[in-house]
Design an enzyme around this catalytic site. Structure first.
Site, PDB file in Angstrom:
ATOM      1  N   ASP A  82       4.774  -9.384  -7.583  1.00 43.88           N
ATOM      2  CA  ASP A  82       4.717 -10.451  -9.083  1.00 43.88           C
ATOM      3  C   ASP A  82       4.055 -10.587  -9.713  1.00 43.88           C
ATOM      4  O   ASP A  82       3.306  -9.985  -9.378  1.00 43.88           O
ATOM      5  CB  ASP A  82       6.026 -11.078  -8.307  1.00 43.88           C
ATOM      6  CG  ASP A  82       5.262 -12.129  -7.650  1.00 43.88           C
ATOM      7  OD1 ASP A  82       4.115 -12.382  -7.859  1.00 43.88           O
ATOM      8  OD2 ASP A  82       5.965 -13.695  -7.234  1.00 43.88           O
ATOM      9  N   ASN A 100       3.829  -4.249  -1.845  1.00 36.83           N
ATOM     10  CA  ASN A 100       2.215  -4.352  -1.609  1.00 36.83           C
ATOM     11  C   ASN A 100       2.681  -4.868   0.175  1.00 36.83           C
ATOM     12  O   ASN A 100       3.634  -5.349   0.355  1.00 36.83           O
ATOM     13  CB  ASN A 100       1.660  -4.979  -2.635  1.00 36.83           C
ATOM     14  CG  ASN A 100       0.509  -5.357  -1.861  1.00 36.83           C
ATOM     15  OD1 ASN A 100      -0.285  -4.645  -2.004  1.00 36.83           O
ATOM     16  ND2 ASN A 100       0.040  -6.508  -1.363  1.00 36.83           N
ATOM     17  N   ARG A 144      -8.386  -5.018 -17.758  1.00 36.82           N
ATOM     18  CA  ARG A 144      -7.906  -4.911 -16.410  1.00 36.82           C
ATOM     19  C   ARG A 144      -6.317  -4.313 -17.042  1.00 36.82           C
ATOM     20  O   ARG A 144      -5.449  -3.204 -16.402  1.00 36.82           O
ATOM     21  CB  ARG A 144      -7.665  -6.749 -16.171  1.00 36.82           C
ATOM     22  CG  ARG A 144      -6.318  -6.193 -14.678  1.00 36.82           C
ATOM     23  CD  ARG A 144      -5.985  -7.493 -14.361  1.00 36.82           C
ATOM     24  NE  ARG A 144      -7.292  -8.521 -13.936  1.00 36.82           N
ATOM     25  CZ  ARG A 144      -8.369  -7.903 -12.299  1.00 36.82           C
ATOM     26  NH1 ARG A 144      -7.951  -6.823 -11.924  1.00 36.82           N
ATOM     27  NH2 ARG A 144      -9.617  -8.633 -12.009  1.00 36.82           N
ATOM     28  N   ASP A 156      -0.296 -11.638  -3.925  1.00 36.79           N
ATOM     29  CA  ASP A 156       0.020 -11.581  -2.676  1.00 36.79           C
ATOM     30  C   ASP A 156       1.291 -12.969  -2.734  1.00 36.79           C
ATOM     31  O   ASP A 156       0.749 -13.682  -2.318  1.00 36.79           O
ATOM     32  CB  ASP A 156      -1.396 -11.857  -2.053  1.00 36.79           C
ATOM     33  CG  ASP A 156      -2.105 -11.057  -2.055  1.00 36.79           C
ATOM     34  OD1 ASP A 156      -1.716  -9.288  -1.975  1.00 36.79           O
ATOM     35  OD2 ASP A 156      -3.222 -11.111  -1.297  1.00 36.79           O
ATOM     36  N   HIS A 209       0.321  -6.325   3.307  1.00 41.93           N
ATOM     37  CA  HIS A 209      -1.167  -7.329   3.096  1.00 41.93           C
ATOM     38  C   HIS A 209      -1.170  -7.207   4.319  1.00 41.93           C
ATOM     39  O   HIS A 209      -0.391  -7.841   5.566  1.00 41.93           O
ATOM     40  CB  HIS A 209      -0.275  -8.975   2.482  1.00 41.93           C
ATOM     41  CG  HIS A 209      -1.819  -9.592   2.192  1.00 41.93           C
ATOM     42  ND1 HIS A 209      -2.509  -9.877   1.589  1.00 41.93           N
ATOM     43  CD2 HIS A 209      -1.939 -10.672   3.480  1.00 41.93           C
ATOM     44  CE1 HIS A 209      -3.867 -10.686   2.138  1.00 41.93           C
ATOM     45  NE2 HIS A 209      -3.448 -11.240   2.905  1.00 41.93           N
TER      46      HIS A 209
HETATM   47  C1  GRF Z   1      -4.361  -2.509   5.360  1.00 41.34           C
HETATM   48  O1  GRF Z   1      -4.333  -2.738   6.096  1.00 41.34           O
HETATM   49  C2  GRF Z   1      -3.433  -3.815   4.488  1.00 41.34           C
HETATM   50  O2  GRF Z   1      -2.675  -4.206   4.796  1.00 41.34           O
HETATM   51  C3  GRF Z   1      -4.435  -3.546   2.988  1.00 41.34           C
HETATM   52  O3  GRF Z   1      -5.343  -2.802   3.076  1.00 41.34           O
HETATM   53  C4  GRF Z   1      -5.514  -1.793   4.694  1.00 41.34           C
HETATM   54  C5  GRF Z   1      -5.582  -0.671   3.964  1.00 41.34           C
HETATM   55  O4  GRF Z   1      -5.797   0.362   4.921  1.00 41.34           O
HETATM   56  N1  GRF Z   1      -3.713  -4.265   1.771  1.00 41.34           N
HETATM   57  P1  GRF Z   1      -4.923   2.436   4.735  1.00 41.34           P
HETATM   58  O5  GRF Z   1      -5.750   2.123   3.638  1.00 41.34           O
HETATM   59  O6  GRF Z   1      -3.725   2.170   4.615  1.00 41.34           O
HETATM   60  O7  GRF Z   1      -5.963   2.435   6.254  1.00 41.34           O
END
Ligand code: GRF
Length: 203
Positions: free
Chosen positions: A141, A107, A65, A145, A109
């Protein structure tokens, strides 16, 4: 501000940012690079169609990673981007990325964090019987999430929702919220104080 957008799949959020920038000559972010951890994904095609440089940093080409994270950060730096926007990027970066880009990685989520963290937020919300889910945009961070929340919006869960219908309702909100958050970030309007992020309006 030059930004790099990191994708692994469809890239519909990337498209929303591309479209927002195209529609507004004063949009404060310029996408310098779209980076994917895998080749052949729709997100890379969307970038190419918009004339944005792309790069694949394949997970499988790296020992661990940390090595993967360093390669991603090196590619972002080489593009002269100052911020990273994760848009459906399905790899967890090591803490090294946060050290190199503190409060500079966003990010999105598909839930109201801290509810339903992790990679299965939508099926988890359905299985739990939640009546409300939503969208969270946050700084990254060292925990998954978890970082300071920039924006959230609730999305109702219908009794007859499937993963597909709930995801579609959530994505419609994502496509409004993420370009606005990226613009606030790129314009330097986000002030971070511990876990708290406030949006500073221009004087
Ligand atoms: C989104 O729903 C986001 O919340 C999650 O992954 C999905 C990505 O969708 N982290 P896209 O590739 O932008 O269509």
């Amino acid at each position: 501000m030059r930004i790099a957008v990191l994708v692994s799949g469809s890239g519909s959020n990337l498209q929303a940012i591309i479209d927002a920038a195209a529609a507004d000559p004063t949009f404060p972010a310029e996408i310098a690079l779209v980076l994917s951890d895998r080749p052949g994904v729709r997100g890379l095609e969307r970038a190419e169609a918009a004339g944005i440089p792309t790069q694949v940093v394949a997970w499988s080409d790296h020992a661990d990673r940390l090595a993967f994270t360093e390669a991603v950060c090196d590619a972002v730096e080489a593009s002269d981007a100052e911020g990273l926007v994760l848009a459906g990027f399905m790899r967890i970066l090591s803490a090294e990325a946060v050290h190199r880009f503190p409060n500079r990685i966003l990010n999105i989520h598909p839930s109201l964090l801290p509810a339903f963290a992790g990679g299965h937020a939508i099926p988890d919300a359905l299985a739990y019987g939640a009546k409300l889910s939503g969208v969270t945009i946050h700084f990254v961070d060292e925990q998954v999430d978890h970082g300071p929340i920039i924006a959230q919006q609730a999305v109702p869960v219908a009794d007859d929702d499937t993963e597909a219908t709930l995801h579609a309702r959530i994505q419609a909100v994502e496509h409004e919220l993420y370009p606005r958050a990226v613009a606030d970030f790129a314009a330097g309007r986000l002030v971070v104080d511990g876990r708290h992020v406030r949006i500073q309006e221009p004087l």
